[in-house]
Design an enzyme around this catalytic site. Structure first.
Site, PDB file in Angstrom:
ATOM      1  N   GLU A  12       0.814  -1.225   0.000  1.00 16.32           N
ATOM      2  CA  GLU A  12       0.000   0.000   0.000  1.00 16.32           C
ATOM      3  C   GLU A  12       0.849   1.278   0.000  1.00 16.32           C
ATOM      4  O   GLU A  12       0.745   2.098   0.910  1.00 16.32           O
ATOM      5  CB  GLU A  12      -0.971  -0.036   1.183  1.00 16.32           C
ATOM      6  CG  GLU A  12      -1.940  -1.190   1.018  1.00 16.32           C
ATOM      7  CD  GLU A  12      -2.972  -1.320   2.119  1.00 16.32           C
ATOM      8  OE1 GLU A  12      -2.645  -1.082   3.284  1.00 16.32           O
ATOM      9  OE2 GLU A  12      -4.124  -1.665   1.804  1.00 16.32           O
ATOM     10  N   GLU A  15      -4.174 -10.603  -0.068  1.00 14.77           N
ATOM     11  CA  GLU A  15      -4.987 -10.536   1.155  1.00 14.77           C
ATOM     12  C   GLU A  15      -6.417 -10.910   0.767  1.00 14.77           C
ATOM     13  O   GLU A  15      -6.947 -10.413  -0.226  1.00 14.77           O
ATOM     14  CB  GLU A  15      -4.963  -9.127   1.764  1.00 14.77           C
ATOM     15  CG  GLU A  15      -3.607  -8.745   2.319  1.00 14.77           C
ATOM     16  CD  GLU A  15      -3.555  -7.338   2.933  1.00 14.77           C
ATOM     17  OE1 GLU A  15      -4.597  -6.846   3.418  1.00 14.77           O
ATOM     18  OE2 GLU A  15      -2.467  -6.754   2.894  1.00 14.77           O
TER      19      GLU A  15
HETATM   20  C1  GAL Z   1      -5.127  -4.100   3.959  1.00 16.51           C
HETATM   21  C2  GAL Z   1      -3.707  -3.863   4.438  1.00 16.51           C
HETATM   22  C3  GAL Z   1      -3.412  -4.581   5.722  1.00 16.51           C
HETATM   23  C4  GAL Z   1      -4.524  -4.375   6.695  1.00 16.51           C
HETATM   24  C5  GAL Z   1      -5.822  -4.829   6.118  1.00 16.51           C
HETATM   25  C6  GAL Z   1      -6.999  -4.548   7.007  1.00 16.51           C
HETATM   26  O1  GAL Z   1      -5.546  -3.050   3.200  1.00 16.51           O
HETATM   27  O2  GAL Z   1      -2.768  -4.236   3.493  1.00 16.51           O
HETATM   28  O3  GAL Z   1      -2.198  -4.109   6.215  1.00 16.51           O
HETATM   29  O4  GAL Z   1      -4.605  -3.029   6.994  1.00 16.51           O
HETATM   30  O5  GAL Z   1      -6.083  -4.134   4.945  1.00 16.51           O
HETATM   31  O6  GAL Z   1      -6.965  -5.225   8.179  1.00 16.51           O
HETATM   32 MG    MG Z   2      -2.344  -0.165   5.173  1.00 15.74          MG
END
Ligand code: GAL
Ligand code: MG
Length: 1000
Positions: A448, A517
């Site tokens: 990010e 993710e």
């Molecule tokens: C994503 C990010 C993670 C965490 C997650 C939400 O956007 O990469 O670091 O913030 O969302 O828990």
């Molecule tokens: Mg973040």
């Protein structure tokens, strides 16, 4: 404010000139190189590094002085009294200095790069170091310091370094004197690097990883690079390049048999060919051992032969398409903060192995170097991520307006010339240190931070250092139009499945796709793992995904009177800006107790899946193992059960080629079954390994083999007496007496003999304590699903010889708006109990009804539950992979999943019946379709009201919710909206419940 100028000339403080200078990243440090710890000649270099005669661990108590502001730091802070001590490694916020802050996206400081606030908190660490001259150099290594460190030895300035998760090494030899020396490390909470370390975590500071001194020969091995190249017919070549001096090396297999011996000259590549090389993979992590002799040092390196490539848009390891069954992991422990000891890391990885996880993304920075050695040995594919995130730019760019349509502001630093070197440096720190680790299959540019010229340059740095792995990065929003075609893999976060399908339809996009993710595991969830699994396996270009995230982050706030740890999250530390419990989104609690979500992961990531074959006695076993034969790893047994228990058990021999399937016959499954009957195949570990014992249950699969005959509720002949007064109807059947209050439009009492079953009137229930994924909860409160009033439009009693029928029409609502539900209900009381049939019509103002059912407050003595449905752990329509249909019994006191922020929990899906008993009285619930229930000592109101589990108070009754339906849980806290198929089928619901009361 220029701190150095305020200080006396040449004083220690006057050296603090680097922390707002984006070009001064590492001053007086040694060049970055691969991680290794040398041993003395004659020592076994494969033993634990603490045993090396060349390594002196400086962990332990160091003198410590904390300053709220660098301005208050004395000119010569080195000669101040260090009366207090602090353990190294640790984070000072865990020892009463400063306070933790949990912020996700927003920067903890004003956005003014490269400047940081004048009042930077500082921790000064000091200890003695004893030196006696032996001709060897002393290299002081810090494996991790947040956010930067100024180092002094005996009052002299040695150097400066930043990048919290990178090793900083200083040759301190010239500063040492014979005997006692003083090492002083001044650690700043913020520096210009803070703009590049905006990871979503509880912000902590200090020396948080191991610190040690290496004694090194003057002429020594500085660095080496190992590369494995797979050839034809099982051969492989080991390419080895040493830097700093000539070495001789020996390669052995894991039985200690020598495969090759060779010399490598400084800077030249040596090549060694091996026939029939055994390859490394996460499933079969075979490691060779390379012993490197350099002068009077010896170094042990574990070598995994493997390659990683993209072929036709498919990620292949050793030539085979792979799927990552991954998780994201942060360094976060309630007792040690950012510090992860060997034991803690190993315990995490063992727990992952036990849950069928094969891949880890080191979100969002390099982990301890030891972590990767463990991954090599235990078998994990690793996305190794650079210490880089500048997410906070998004908030700055949009001036606090959250605008999803345009996220480009995230890239502000990605194309800011001032940060180019720093961003490239982060790639060097990553790749140079971990280049020899076979587990690393992808390098990740960071997280990010948007895309731009700097990120392109970073990717080029990686490609120049290493051409044997793929380059990964997710955040490609861009302000300067730079192309991201240098990335080998396209990566997404939290995409819904339709978007994944859409990806495959883009003709110009040929790259593989990974979800770095997905399935945000916050609170009760995730509920969509199986659907993603199916999506991943629908196409080879999908190489799997990484669940967000491994563990809940917490700093404990002390203990309750009963000794229970009070887990704190954002806002509990008195922070001005914080992001609440968004850091509680792991598959394990802070102490690594698994959430039920981890059990789901284990089952969805299972190595073998069973489906029905062509005949009643045949089953198809399919393996998702890519390298191993499932039969070499697993044993299999089956049990056939119906509602009365186990009917038959047996063993099944399995032999399934990697990614293959095979048919298995179980003749016993084919017989006539009167009852609803199931077969469950249970796969257990064949052998002891480092992570599980022989017999450990790895996974299972349950299939229904007979529907059985539909049970008919026997209408017992009975005499029913009914009595009606203006406000009340009383119906008696045998020694059971029901009292219906017309004003409340509810049964207010049900007695059997002199035993009351209801502590409060029987209620309809539309609400659940919002889970973290119930992001629409504001709507529920607005509509007042949680605290409605009932309006009765009339009530009719009809009495027949063996039954009484009460028909009511009513609505549920609150002030301001129309009622949210209109209902007619028919209650029939006869010899088989109380039958409830209701028709409910819901308002379109409700955004996703969480549940619909009835709620009973029963006296505490009714504490035993038995059910035939999905158990033994909590189960929901979309979160029940870890459960199977069976008959389960439990004490209500044990039916609570203790989420740190309390929420809906412990429902059971797909129930055929439920009984709740107290002593010799038993109440049985059935319905004309499978239902869900919760039995709890806590009300949904209590769960919804409290911010922490340790604040919960038990209800004076046991609360039984029997639900016509309970909505799925999904993963909407960060992921997509709950899929329609897991929502309640509003606006019209025809529900049926049957309550039967009896004596045992
Ligand atoms: C994503 C990010 C993670 C965490 C997650 C939400 O956007 O990469 O670091 O913030 O969302 O828990
Ligand atoms: Mg973040």
């Amino acid at each position: 404010m220029d701190i150095s100028k305020l200080a006396a000339v040449n004083s220690p403080k006057s050296k603090m000139i680097n922390h707002e200078d984006t070009q001064a990243l590492h001053i007086g440090t040694l060049d970055k190189h691969c991680y290794f710890v040398p041993f003395a000649k004659g020592q076994d270099p494969f033993q634990s590094r603490e045993n090396s005669q060349r390594m002196e661990l400086l962990n332990g108590d160091w003198g410590f002085r904390y300053y709220d502001s660098i301005i208050d730091l004395e000119d010569d802070f080195i000669h101040e009294k260090f009366e207090n001590t602090i353990p190294v490694p640790s984070n000072w916020q865990l020892y009463g200095y400063d306070k933790p802050q949990y912020t996700n996206v927003c920067y903890p400081i004003p956005f003014d790069p490269p400047f940081v606030p004048d009042d930077i908190p500082v921790g000064v660490y000091q200890r003695e170091y004893c030196y006696s001259h032996d001709g060897m150099d002393r290299v002081l290594v810090f494996e991790g310091v947040d956010s930067c460190v100024y180092l002094y030895v005996n009052g002299s300035f040695v150097g400066y370094s930043q990048v919290s998760h990178a090793a900083a090494e200083f040759d301190i030899t010239p500063f040492l004197t014979e005997g006692r020396n003083i090492i002083t490390a001044a650690v700043l909470k913020w520096c210009d690097g803070t703009y590049l370390e905006d990871q979503d975590k509880i912000r902590l500071s200090g020396i948080f990883r191991d610190v040690y001194v290496l004694s090194r020969s003057k002429r020594r091995l500085e660095n080496y690079i190992v590369k494995t190249v797979l050839g034809e017919n099982g051969s492989a070549v080991l390419e080895f390049t040493a830097f700093g001096c000539d070495v001789s090396a020996k390669l052995c297999d894991d039985d200690g048999v020598t495969m090759a011996q060779f010399s490598a000259y400084d800077g030249e590549k040596a090549k060694v060919k091996i026939d029939n090389a055994r390859l490394w993979s996460a499933e079969m992590p075979y490691l060779y051992r390379l012993t490197i002799q350099a002068d009077d040092e010896v170094i042990g390196e574990e070598i995994g032969f493997r390659d990683v490539k993209v072929e036709d848009g498919v990620v292949k390891i050793n030539g085979r398409a792979v799927k990552f069954k991954g998780v994201n992991r942060h360094d976060s422990y309630p007792d040690t903060g950012y510090y992860a000891s060997y034991e803690q890391m190993k315990a995490d990885l063992v727990l992952m192995k036990k849950h069928n996880i094969n891949a880890v993304r080191t979100s969002h920075y390099p982990n301890s170097p030891v972590f990767y050695q463990l991954c090599d040995r235990l078998g994990f594919y690793v996305i190794d991520e650079a210490d880089l995130e500048s997410h906070g730019c998004v908030e700055v760019y949009y001036d606090y307006k959250w605008d999803y349509s345009d996220y480009r502001g995230i890239a502000m630093l990605a194309s800011d010339e001032r940060f180019k070197e720093a961003i490239k440096d982060r790639a060097k720190c990553l790749v140079k240190r971990d280049i020899n680790r076979p587990c690393v299959v992808f390098w990740s540019l960071g997280n990010e931070s948007g895309y731009g010229e700097n990120m392109l340059e970073e990717a080029k740095v990686i490609k120049a250092l290493d051409d044997t792995r793929l380059v990964h990065y997710e955040s490609t929003h861009c302000l300067d139009g730079t192309s991201d075609s240098i990335l080998d893999v396209v990566s997404g976060m939290y995409w819904d499945i339709d978007s994944m399908k859409g990806y495959l339809e883009k003709p110009e996009e040929k790259r593989p796709f990974v979800l770095c993710e997905y399935c945000h595991a916050m609170g009760n969830g995730p509920g969509d793992l199986e659907d993603y699994h199916n999506a991943f396996y629908s196409n080879e270009r999908f190489c799997g995904g990484f669940v967000w995230e491994w563990c809940d982050h917490s700093v404990p706030l002390g203990k309750t009177a009963e000794g229970k740890l009070k887990y704190g999250y954002g806002g509990d530390f008195g922070e001005r800006h914080n992001d609440g419990n968004f850091c509680m989104d792991g598959l394990v609690y802070p102490d690594r107790t698994p959430h039920t979500g981890l059990l789901e992961v284990k089952q969805v990531y299972r190595p073998v899946r069973v489906t029905k074959g062509k005949s009643a006695d045949s089953f198809v076993f399919s393996s998702t193992l890519e390298f191993a034969n499932a039969g070499d790893v697993l044993d299999c047994r089956y049990e056939i059960t119906d509602k009365n228990g186990i009917i038959d058990i047996g063993m099944v021999d399995i032999c399934i080629e990697p990614m293959g399937s095979t048919e298995v016959k179980v003749p016993q499954a084919a017989g006539e079954h009167e009852e609803e009957t199931f077969i469950r195949f249970i796969f257990t570990a064949k052998e002891d390994t480092e992570y599980w014992e022989k017999g450990y249950e790895v996974c299972f699969d349950q299939l229904k083999i007979a529907d059985g005959r539909k049970a008919v509720v026997e209408k017992a002949k009975a005499k029913v007496k009914a009595e009606e007064t203006p406000l009340c109807i009383t119906v008696a059947e045998g020694d059971i007496v029901y009292r219906f209050d017309k004003r409340k439009s509810a049964f207010v009492s049900v007695r059997i003999g002199d035993r009351e079953l209801l502590d409060r009137p029987l209620q309809y229930n539309f609400f659940r304590a919002p889970t973290d994924n119930d992001v629409m909860k504001h709507n529920w409160y607005k509509v007042h699903l949680n605290d409605f009033v009932v309006k009765s439009y009339g009530c009719k009693l009809a009495v027949r010889e063996d039954s009484a029928e009460i028909e009511v029409s009513q609505s549920f609502g609150w002030s301001i708006q129309q009622p949210f539900c209109k209902m007619t209900a028919v209650y029939v009381i006869d010899g088989s109990g109380l039958d409830i049939k209701c028709k409910a019509e819901f308002s379109d103002k409700i955004d996703m009804l969480p549940r619909f059912g009835i709620r009973l407050f029963m006296p505490k003595a009714f504490s035993q539950v038995e059910y035939f449905g999905y158990g033994p752990t909590e189960s929901y329509i979309d979160k029940r992979q870890a459960c199977y249909v069976g008959r389960f019994a439990a004490d209500i006191g044990d039916m609570h999943e203790d989420y740190i922020r309390p929420q809906e929990n412990s429902s059971h899906y797909g129930c055929r019946y439920l009984t709740v008993s107290g002593g010799d009285t038993k109440v049985k619930f059935t319905a004309d379709k499978d239902f869900s229930f919760n039995a709890s000592q806590f009300t949904q109101e209590e769960l919804a009201a409290k911010a922490h589990n340790y604040e919960l108070e038990r209800c004076e009754s046991n609360v039984i919710c029997v639900d016509y339906a309970m909505a799925g849980v999904g993963s909407n806290s960060c992921g997509p909206r709950l899929a329609e198929k897991y929502q309640l089928d509003k606006p019209l619901i025809n529900a049926h419940f049957h309550i039967q009361i009896g004596k045992e």
